[in-house]
Design a protein around this motif. Structure first.
Motif, PDB file in Angstrom:
ATOM      1  N   CYS A 138       0.963  -0.973  -0.119  1.00 31.32           N
ATOM      2  CA  CYS A 138      -0.498  -0.076   0.005  1.00 31.32           C
ATOM      3  C   CYS A 138       1.095   1.342  -0.303  1.00 31.32           C
ATOM      4  N   LYS A 139       2.260   1.278   0.583  1.00 34.17           N
ATOM      5  CA  LYS A 139       2.389   2.667   1.340  1.00 34.17           C
ATOM      6  C   LYS A 139       3.422   2.450  -0.434  1.00 34.17           C
ATOM      7  N   LYS A 140       3.760   1.763  -1.049  1.00 36.08           N
ATOM      8  CA  LYS A 140       5.149   1.349  -1.831  1.00 36.08           C
ATOM      9  C   LYS A 140       3.747   1.929  -3.456  1.00 36.08           C
ATOM     10  N   GLN A 141       2.520   1.486  -3.323  1.00 38.48           N
ATOM     11  CA  GLN A 141       1.635   1.872  -4.655  1.00 38.48           C
ATOM     12  C   GLN A 141       0.850   3.014  -4.018  1.00 38.48           C
ATOM     13  N   ASN A 142       0.918   3.874  -3.015  1.00 31.15           N
ATOM     14  CA  ASN A 142       0.021   5.301  -2.597  1.00 31.15           C
ATOM     15  C   ASN A 142       0.644   5.974  -2.187  1.00 31.15           C
ATOM     16  N   GLY A 143       1.802   5.146  -1.570  1.00 31.29           N
ATOM     17  CA  GLY A 143       2.811   6.336  -1.080  1.00 31.29           C
ATOM     18  C   GLY A 143       2.106   5.812   0.988  1.00 31.29           C
ATOM     19  N   GLU A 144       2.062   7.101   1.699  1.00 34.35           N
ATOM     20  CA  GLU A 144       1.554   7.218   2.683  1.00 34.35           C
ATOM     21  C   GLU A 144       0.153   7.611   2.805  1.00 34.35           C
ATOM     22  N   ASN A 145      -0.189   6.972   3.494  1.00 36.37           N
ATOM     23  CA  ASN A 145      -1.515   6.432   4.101  1.00 36.37           C
ATOM     24  C   ASN A 145      -1.522   6.657   5.377  1.00 36.37           C
ATOM     25  N   SER A 146      -2.011   7.883   6.409  1.00 43.13           N
ATOM     26  CA  SER A 146      -1.952   7.935   7.834  1.00 43.13           C
ATOM     27  C   SER A 146      -3.579   6.535   8.071  1.00 43.13           C
ATOM     28  N   LEU A 147      -4.219   6.341   7.659  1.00 37.81           N
ATOM     29  CA  LEU A 147      -5.414   5.548   7.453  1.00 37.81           C
ATOM     30  C   LEU A 147      -4.385   3.948   7.966  1.00 37.81           C
ATOM     31  N   ILE A 148      -3.616   3.850   7.194  1.00 36.90           N
ATOM     32  CA  ILE A 148      -2.882   3.042   6.913  1.00 36.90           C
ATOM     33  C   ILE A 148      -1.524   2.726   8.136  1.00 36.90           C
ATOM     34  N   THR A 149      -0.865   3.523   7.521  1.00 31.44           N
ATOM     35  CA  THR A 149       0.638   3.665   7.805  1.00 31.44           C
ATOM     36  C   THR A 149       0.295   3.669  10.260  1.00 31.44           C
ATOM     37  N   ASN A 150      -0.596   4.763  10.279  1.00 30.25           N
ATOM     38  CA  ASN A 150      -0.930   5.130  11.598  1.00 30.25           C
ATOM     39  C   ASN A 150      -1.480   3.970  12.326  1.00 30.25           C
ATOM     40  N   LYS A 151      -2.265   2.501  12.280  1.00 29.19           N
ATOM     41  CA  LYS A 151      -2.828   1.924  12.697  1.00 29.19           C
ATOM     42  C   LYS A 151      -1.772   0.385  13.099  1.00 29.19           C
ATOM     43  N   SER A 152      -2.135  -0.004  14.367  1.00 25.21           N
ATOM     44  CA  SER A 152      -0.835  -1.422  14.112  1.00 25.21           C
ATOM     45  C   SER A 152      -1.383  -2.304  13.632  1.00 25.21           C
ATOM     46  N   ASP A 153      -0.281  -3.238  13.542  1.00 26.80           N
ATOM     47  CA  ASP A 153      -0.176  -4.749  13.024  1.00 26.80           C
ATOM     48  C   ASP A 153      -1.882  -5.329  13.508  1.00 26.80           C
ATOM     49  N   GLU A 154      -1.856  -5.080  14.528  1.00 23.77           N
ATOM     50  CA  GLU A 154      -3.430  -6.032  15.213  1.00 23.77           C
ATOM     51  C   GLU A 154      -3.972  -5.682  14.634  1.00 23.77           C
ATOM     52  N   GLU A 155      -4.635  -4.152  14.263  1.00 21.03           N
ATOM     53  CA  GLU A 155      -5.228  -3.461  14.105  1.00 21.03           C
ATOM     54  C   GLU A 155      -6.064  -3.165  12.418  1.00 21.03           C
ATOM     55  N   LEU A 156      -4.874  -2.920  11.769  1.00 20.58           N
ATOM     56  CA  LEU A 156      -4.775  -3.245  10.221  1.00 20.58           C
ATOM     57  C   LEU A 156      -5.167  -4.930   9.972  1.00 20.58           C
ATOM     58  N   MET A 157      -4.449  -6.143  10.749  1.00 19.86           N
ATOM     59  CA  MET A 157      -5.476  -7.143  10.519  1.00 19.86           C
ATOM     60  C   MET A 157      -7.154  -7.279  10.876  1.00 19.86           C
ATOM     61  N   LYS A 158      -6.871  -6.406  12.232  1.00 18.10           N
ATOM     62  CA  LYS A 158      -8.770  -6.115  11.935  1.00 18.10           C
ATOM     63  C   LYS A 158      -9.066  -6.871  11.070  1.00 18.10           C
TER      64      LYS A 158
END
Length: 180
Positions: A138-158
């Motif tokens: 996501c970071k590579k294709q879309n650049g920095e996205n706080s909705l993704i980068t600010n989530k912990s691994d657990e939150e992103l997995m959820k």
């Protein structure tokens, strides 16, 4: 595609409002076929899309509308993949009002052999490795996205394991995965 046992036609719904500050425009698919299993159920699922926003307006916004209030909804659908086995459709939604602004994408994937809507969470097996890979791609294709980068691994997995937030679409190039 035109060489399949079914075709997809777009339908258009516009909310019949007398108020110029209320506009609901929805386009949605209809599957046309002589022998498609569950065709009525599938098409009913799509027509419900139009009533979701009208009902939401009628219940939540109409009672408190003032001359300065507004409620604008636009929903577009896109067939992203069609084959004898699979139909994949994306819905892009935007809702703007004097109280909220919301935009989202959701997907519907259908097993065309059985006429069954597939759950996105059943199609994709999400583990920690997938969540980390998703974050990097996501970071590579879309650049920095706080909705993704600010989530912990657990939150992103959820989020990736939730039917409410997981977006999964098939395309001729492969599978697209995202979250709302």
């Amino acid at each position: 595609k035109y060489d399949l046992a079914y075709k997809v036609e777009k339908q258009y719904y516009t909310y019949p409002s007398k108020n110029d500050n209320v506009q609901i425009c929805v386009d949605y698919p209809t599957i046309v076929s002589d022998n498609q299993p569950n065709i009525d159920k599938l098409n009913s699922l799509f027509t419900q899309e139009a009533s979701v926003f009208s009902d939401y307006y009628e219940n939540k916004y109409a009672p408190s509308m003032t001359k300065d209030s507004y409620y604008l909804v636009n929903v577009n659908c896109y067939v992203t993949y069609m084959s004898d086995d699979l139909l994949s459709i994306a819905f892009q939604q935007s809702l703007k009002s004097d109280k909220v602004v919301d935009a989202s994408v959701y997907s519907v994937n259908i097993d065309m052999k059985t006429g069954t809507v597939l759950k996105n969470t059943d199609i994709l097996n999400v583990d920690e490795a997938f969540a980390k890979d998703f974050r990097e791609r996501c970071k590579k294709q879309n650049g920095e996205n706080s909705l993704i980068t600010n989530k912990s691994d657990e939150e992103l997995m959820k989020s990736l394991r939730s039917e409410d937030s997981l977006i999964l679409l098939y395309t001729p190039m492969g599978m697209e995965v995202g979250v709302n």
